[in-house]
Design an enzyme around this catalytic site. Structure first.
Site, PDB file in Angstrom:
ATOM      1  N   SER A  66       0.796  -1.235   0.000  1.00 12.58           N
ATOM      2  CA  SER A  66       0.000   0.000   0.000  1.00 12.58           C
ATOM      3  C   SER A  66       0.825   1.280   0.000  1.00 12.58           C
ATOM      4  O   SER A  66       0.276   2.354  -0.257  1.00 12.58           O
ATOM      5  CB  SER A  66      -0.946   0.014   1.194  1.00 12.58           C
ATOM      6  N   LYS A  69       0.632   3.324  -3.021  1.00 14.44           N
ATOM      7  CA  LYS A  69      -0.545   4.169  -3.286  1.00 14.44           C
ATOM      8  C   LYS A  69      -0.205   5.655  -3.249  1.00 14.44           C
ATOM      9  O   LYS A  69      -0.807   6.457  -3.959  1.00 14.44           O
ATOM     10  CB  LYS A  69      -1.647   3.863  -2.269  1.00 14.44           C
ATOM     11  N   TYR A 194      -2.197  -2.651 -10.930  1.00 14.32           N
ATOM     12  CA  TYR A 194      -2.211  -2.424  -9.473  1.00 14.32           C
ATOM     13  C   TYR A 194      -1.369  -3.460  -8.729  1.00 14.32           C
ATOM     14  O   TYR A 194      -0.587  -3.105  -7.838  1.00 14.32           O
ATOM     15  CB  TYR A 194      -3.666  -2.437  -8.984  1.00 14.32           C
ATOM     16  N   TYR A 246      -4.357   3.227   7.494  1.00 15.07           N
ATOM     17  CA  TYR A 246      -5.662   2.553   7.413  1.00 15.07           C
ATOM     18  C   TYR A 246      -6.611   3.113   8.485  1.00 15.07           C
ATOM     19  O   TYR A 246      -6.546   4.296   8.806  1.00 15.07           O
ATOM     20  CB  TYR A 246      -5.526   1.032   7.568  1.00 15.07           C
ATOM     21  N   VAL A 264       1.029  -3.892   3.710  1.00 11.29           N
ATOM     22  CA  VAL A 264       0.882  -5.198   4.367  1.00 11.29           C
ATOM     23  C   VAL A 264       2.137  -6.076   4.293  1.00 11.29           C
ATOM     24  O   VAL A 264       2.165  -7.145   4.897  1.00 11.29           O
ATOM     25  CB  VAL A 264      -0.332  -6.013   3.865  1.00 11.29           C
TER      26      VAL A 264
HETATM   27  N1  LIG Z   1      -2.812  -2.628   2.723  1.00 16.69           N
HETATM   28  C1  LIG Z   1      -2.059  -3.064   1.755  1.00 16.69           C
HETATM   29  O1  LIG Z   1      -0.830  -2.979   1.783  1.00 16.69           O
HETATM   30  C2  LIG Z   1      -2.801  -3.742   0.686  1.00 16.69           C
HETATM   31  C3  LIG Z   1      -2.046  -3.904  -0.598  1.00 16.69           C
HETATM   32  C4  LIG Z   1      -2.379  -5.194  -1.283  1.00 16.69           C
HETATM   33  N2  LIG Z   1      -1.664  -5.251  -2.526  1.00 16.69           N
HETATM   34  C5  LIG Z   1      -3.870  -5.318  -1.513  1.00 16.69           C
HETATM   35  O2  LIG Z   1      -4.400  -4.704  -2.412  1.00 16.69           O
HETATM   36  O3  LIG Z   1      -4.538  -6.009  -0.804  1.00 16.69           O
END
Ligand SMILES: NC(=O)CC[C@H](N)C(=O)O
Length: 310
Positions: A66, A69, A194, A246, A264
């Site tokens: 994430s 992002k 993605y 989050y 994650v």
């Molecule tokens: N919170 C994350 O790091 C999620 C990223 C992971 N690639 C997903 O889309 O679930």
């Protein structure tokens, strides 16, 4: 800055937080991520004067997940401008888990609340210019190469396909948004871009350098080259504060109080104006998906240097 930080002192902090790894669990909903060693730990700080201090397994590579992002948002804004992007993705924190689908049904048109939750990040990947997923990811990699000054960074094919094959929730989010015309074109191609973006591999020193560029309002600290316009660096840092951790962004703001984004894989990117960039890696996660030891370490660092921006 207070007394100079030494690598020894940083190692000492790692020793203090290491036992907390047992309180969490490595993410395994992306099968290949489940192989990460929960005991691994690394930190790097890139200070505004260009000095870098690191400790632990600071050469170990991990995937951005994430954290990508934030950088993808910067690129989508460079490609399309603010008006276009924020007509399609909102600016408000959700307070829900990152992969939640629930809010999409509550708004008309079904625009994702922000670019840091998966729904919003999928729309952002969709907006990055490029004819193919490879081209989009290639352009994101170029920006990351500029930010890290390391042109050897690539995405991990095994992690990307492991996520692509199992990303049923992200597919569901995309199909839902396609039905409501928030995204167009091929769901599989957007998901491909993605998952590749999430699988870009870096180490904590790379993360710290990226954080330092955000802290330096978009300019490379070593060369003075402008990599991102100042207002885009600010937008990214603001999202890191309001949505970066989050649905734990509120408690993180109280305990640590710095712009930060977690993934994650167990990595956290931190950025503090006037101080520098921080990269942390500890794959054992709490129930919200944040690195357990990462949070502890950032709390220590924030207290030691009085980093809270509030
Ligand atoms: N919170 C994350 O790091 C999620 C990223 C992971 N690639 C997903 O889309 O679930």
């Amino acid at each position: 800055m207070k007394r100079k930080l030494t690598a020894n002192e940083l190692e000492g902090w790692l020793d203090n937080v290491r036992p907390f790894a047992r309180d969490g669990k490595v993410a395994d909903y992306i099968p290949v991520l489940g192989r990460q060693d929960p005991e691994e730990l690394a930190v790097a700080i890139y200070f505004m004067n260009g000095e870098v201090v690191h400790a632990g397994q600071s050469d170990t590579c991990f995937t951005l997940q994430s954290i990508s992002k934030v950088i993808a948002l910067a690129l989508a804004l460079l490609d399309n401008g603010e008006e276009y992007v924020f007509n399609r993705v909102g600016m408000e924190p959700s307070g829900d888990p990152f992969h939640s689908i629930y809010r999409l049904e509550q708004h008309r048109p079904s625009k994702p609340l922000n670019p840091m939750i998966n729904a919003g990040a999928l729309v952002v990947s969709h907006m990055i210019h490029g004819e193919t997923p490879e081209e989009k990811v290639g352009r994101l990699l170029s920006l990351i190469h500029d930010m890290t000054a390391d042109h050897s960074i690539v995405y991990n094919k095994e992690v990307a396909s492991s996520e692509f094959e199992t990303a049923f929730l992200n597919r569901a989010l995309l199909f839902y948004m396609k039905q409501h015309k928030v995204v167009t074109g091929s769901v599989e191609e957007t998901l491909d871009a993605y998952t590749k973006q999430c699988s870009i591999e870096v180490n904590v020193k790379h993360l710290a350098r990226i954080g330092a560029i955000f802290a330096n309002e978009g300019k490379d600290l070593e060369t003075g080259r402008r990599i991102l316009p100042r207002h885009l660096a600010r937008i990214c840092k603001t999202f890191m504060v309001t949505c970066g951790m989050y649905d734990a962004s509120g408690s993180f703001a109280i305990k640590v109080g710095i712009p930060a984004k977690s993934g994650v894989s167990g990595a956290v990117l931190g950025s503090v104006n006037g101080f520098g960039g921080i990269g942390v890696y500890g794959p054992s996660l709490d129930e919200k998906g944040n690195s357990v030891v990462g949070l502890k370490l950032l709390e220590i660092l924030s207290n030691r240097y009085d980093l809270s921006i509030f």
